[in-house]
Scaffold this active site. Structure first.
Site, PDB file in Angstrom:
ATOM      1  CG  LEU A   1      -1.974  -1.176   1.217  1.00  0.00           C
ATOM      2  CD1 LEU A   1      -2.908  -1.017   2.403  1.00  0.00           C
ATOM      3  CD2 LEU A   1      -2.778  -1.317  -0.066  1.00  0.00           C
TER       4      LEU A   1
ATOM      5  CG  ASN B   1       1.960   6.557  -1.232  1.00  0.00           C
ATOM      6  OD1 ASN B   1       1.873   5.848  -0.246  1.00  0.00           O
ATOM      7  ND2 ASN B   1       2.917   7.423  -1.407  1.00  0.00           N
ATOM      8  CB  CYS B   2      -2.353   3.846   1.697  1.00  0.00           C
ATOM      9  SG  CYS B   2      -3.417   3.366   0.328  1.00  0.00           S
ATOM     10  CB  VAL B   3       2.917   6.505   2.793  1.00  0.00           C
ATOM     11  CG1 VAL B   3       3.161   7.730   1.969  1.00  0.00           C
ATOM     12  CG2 VAL B   3       3.896   6.413   3.944  1.00  0.00           C
TER      13      VAL B   3
END
Lengths: 428, 347
Positions: free
Chosen positions: A209, A241-243
């Site tokens: 992710l 992107n899930c940062v």
């Protein structure tokens, strides 16, 4: 390569019977768009909502931001590998709906989606408080696994953006911007003695992710490569992107990369914009060494004098940033680094997880650990209960009166590392 | 507008006595005392020293909680906006006392400024918490120390925007403060690059840090007798995250008993870490905190035993200062428990 961006200014959104422009107001047929997105069987439900600058509205948790675009002329279609075929883009004419944005939100994909406040103190920190936003609230089916849900939400945002732009074809543009990307032979011979500058564009690729896609290819599987800046304007790079929301590069900021814009603006006057090298930020040391060596090798092959290097994310990727910097400087390529900081809530801690003496020229997007109180809004789109688990929010961050105490980390694009914002930091 | 401030000095400058009076509890003198006389003249009519706190250096250093509360109460009682402390020159305990007094006042929201020699240990301890004006190493420098103290205190009280530490005459605090620049970051970056290329002077927006380097300990001689502990920044905690360790920028760490636990089962343990995809860690928490493998090694006699407590926090975005503090605490606990070696796992 030559690309024209045909920009149509959108100053308002409303729902109506037929999708298209009414003056500078974009009318959206909600049912038609919902039906299009619900063709994806991973999604159980989709709802649409609208937020304008100045509204007392909080949108959270936001996954991605996408500017509506579609091709008018030229090969391929925007977002190749997802919307368009894997045909090279970046040539011809592209329609852009400027001043608006599609924000995907809804059930949390991971613990790291962001907040967009349309007014109040939080609005100063996110560029998406200044766009008219179509919030696409997505609910994947309960039995859909996390990674499939991320995929479905990512595609839904791109589809919605492409759908909106496609329904505005035929309208004359309010402005046309023209970008040339000549062949290497022409480009490098041009501009006399002006210094040749490359852009080393680091893409988040830690995986799980934390992903970026290039022509539909997972960026962790690429070797660093050359890309035309006009390809990026056509959506060759897509965020998966899930940062942390503050410094992940959402698709909107890829499309509108301000470093590319700035290098174009100075091209032929103060510098020769020689090319863009994309590289990744994988987690293993061997990958980091390989990619940094390869990216700098490409810059050396171009024979550039200098490079702007932008990071995405923080912590682990600080090591990639430092490797790129050290190797470029050792190769005689002068560098400026664009990063952000995690200096603790009091600002007194070290800002980066890695360091090098060669990194003597840094631009920062500010300290993401700084906290802010976001007052309650009349309306919340998405799910406010997620504040406690969103990175940057900590336990107890949701107050009984609906206000949120969060780090800037939780605010969408607050400390963007493409230099999108005016926010920075200094030492006292 | 006029401002009211309190001056903090030690027993010596308060005229009580030297080392033999260093245990003096804090007392209040109305108005100015000692170096406050000179300071008051320099502060002018706009800033008035309304009271002076005189406190023994040893007393302050060993009764911080009490003295801190006393200082804050005195400021409130006198309706003051700020505290000025010292100058302490190179007197170590006086410097620490001045630094502490200022940090207590600053924490309570008051403007605070101290002055001392740059190598005074009080600087390293308190520069992040308060403004410190550099002075010479002894009291012969009093005349030179007071004017910059007065000038900076006035600016701070008026809330003026400060320039760089060098131009304002204080010791760099090493504190990063966010600000909105006129130009966006991309433009600032290309400006800086062109200056660097032309050999013109430029100012980086962030000076890269210099890191601590830890020399590794020599290897454990006999692993079959060693007690091994597990410590992780990967966020593995008992299900439900009982200590509420945050997903990012953790504010605490947890200590958990794994006596009798041979395998971290999904549903009994989980990760609290928000910096990576939790799927695989939650499926099998041993992937981040390898209790199962350590138990095997224990059974096979290849290690003495696995320590019955493990320590966990979340490394994601966590401030180095916190990490350093917790590392020290955990290290001391492990040493007290006679643990010979630690396996540190990240994510």
């Amino acid at each position: 390569m030559k690309l024209e961006l045909h920009k149509i200014r959108v100053s308002q959104l409303r729902f109506g019977p037929s999708t298209g422009l009414d003056g500078s107001c974009l009318v959206v047929n909600a049912e038609e768009l919902r039906a299009l997105l619900l063709e994806d069987s991973h999604l159980a439900d989709v709802t649409l909502d609208i937020a304008h600058p100045g509204d007392s509205v909080r949108i959270m948790p936001v996954k991605d931001a996408i500017e509506p675009r579609c091709k008018l002329e030229g090969p391929g279609e925007v977002f190749p590998g997802f919307i368009g075929p894997v045909e090279t883009v970046g040539e011809g004419k592209t329609l852009v709906l400027e001043g608006m944005c599609v924000l995907t939100t809804g059930r949390l994909v991971a613990a790291q989606e962001g907040i967009v406040d349309m007014s109040g103190p939080g609005a100063d920190y996110t560029p998406f408080s200044r766009t008219c936003n179509l919030a696409v609230v997505l609910r994947p089916r309960d039995d859909v696994k996390l990674h499939e849900a991320e995929h479905a939400c990512r595609i839904a945002g791109l589809k919605a953006a492409h759908y909106l732009a496609s329904h505005c074809k035929g309208r004359p543009a309010d402005s046309v911007e023209c970008y040339e990307a000549p062949s290497l032979r022409e480009g490098l011979a041009a501009c006399g003695d002006l210094p040749k500058v490359a852009y080393i564009y680091m893409l988040q690729s830690q995986g799980l992710l934390h992903d970026t896609w290039v022509y539909g290819v997972d960026a962790k599987r690429i070797l660093p490569t050359l890309i035309s800046p006009t390809e990026i304007m056509d959506g060759a790079i897509v965020s998966g992107n899930c940062v942390s929301a503050c410094d992940k590069n959402n698709t909107y900021v890829h499309l509108n990369n301000p470093i590319i814009r700035e290098l174009y603006r100075r091209h032929g006057k103060e510098l020769n914009f020689a090319g863009v090298i994309i590289t990744n930020e994988n987690v293993t040391l061997a990958d980091k060494q390989r990619s940094s060596s390869y990216a700098v090798k490409l810059a050396s092959m171009l024979g550039v004098d200098a490079a702007v290097i932008s990071e995405e994310g923080f912590g682990n990727p600080d090591a990639d940033l430092v490797l790129n910097c050290v190797k470029a400087e050792k190769a005689g390529i002068r560098t400026v680094l664009v990063t952000d900081e995690f200096a603790g809530a009091n600002g007194a801690s070290q800002s980066l997880a890695d360091s090098c003496v060669e990194g003597d020229a840094c631009v920062t997007g500010g300290n993401a650990n700084a906290t802010i109180i976001l007052p309650p809004m009349d309306k919340v789109i998405g799910d406010i209960a997620q504040a406690d688990v969103i990175a940057g929010g900590f336990f107890g961050s949701l107050k009984p009166d609906g206000s949120l105490e969060v780090e800037l980390q939780a605010i969408m694009a607050a400390t963007n590392e493409l230099g999108f914002n005016r926010l920075g930091a200094y030492t006292i | 507008m006029s401002y009211r401030i309190v001056h903090y000095i030690n027993q010596f400058f308060g005229g009580v006595g030297g080392e033999e009076k260093a245990d003096l509890p804090p007392e209040i003198r109305e108005g100015v005392a000692g170096p406050g006389l000179g300071l008051a003249k320099l502060l002018g009519s706009e800033v008035e020293i309304v009271a002076t706190i005189v406190c023994g250096d040893n007393y302050c250093v060993s009764h911080q909680e009490e003295v801190g509360a006393f200082i804050v109460e005195t400021l409130r009682k006198h309706d003051a906006q700020g505290l000025i402390a010292g100058p302490a020159f190179n007197a170590g305990r006086y410097g620490m006392a001045c630094g502490f007094a200022c940090s207590a006042a600053a924490q309570a929201g008051f403007t605070a400024l101290a002055a001392m020699y740059p190598e005074n240990p009080g600087v390293e301890l308190y520069k992040a918490a308060a403004y410190i004006v550099p002075t010479s190493d002894n009291a012969r420098g009093m005349g030179a120390a007071l004017p910059p103290m007065a000038a900076l205190m006035g600016k701070l009280l008026r809330g003026e925007k400060l320039g760089s530490p060098e131009s304002e005459g204080y010791i760099e605090r090493g504190v990063r403060v966010n600000t909105f620049y006129e130009k966006i970051g991309a433009e600032r970056a290309v400006d800086m690059l062109l200056k660097k290329l032309r050999g013109e002077p430029f100012v980086t927006e962030y000076k890269m840090p210099v890191f601590d380097r830890v020399t590794p300990r020599p290897g454990v001689e006999d692993m079959t007798r060693a007690t091994i502990a597990l410590v992780t920044s990967g966020g593995i905690v008992p299900q439900g995250n009982p200590d509420h360790i945050a997903a990012s920028s953790a504010r605490n760490y947890g200590e958990y008993d794994i006596s009798g636990v041979n395998d971290l089962q999904a549903g009994a343990y989980q990760t609290a870490h928000g910096g990576y995809d939790q799927t695989y860690a939650n499926q099998d928490p041993d992937r981040v905190l390898p209790v199962d493998v350590l138990r095997d090694l224990e059974k096979e006699g290849r290690i003495g035993k696995l320590h019955h407590l493990y320590y966990a926090t979340v490394g994601n975005g966590t401030a180095v200062s916190n990490a350093r503090k917790w590392g020290r605490e955990i290290g001391e606990k492990l040493r007290a428990a006679n643990v010979q070696a630690v396996i540190l796992t990240s994510t």
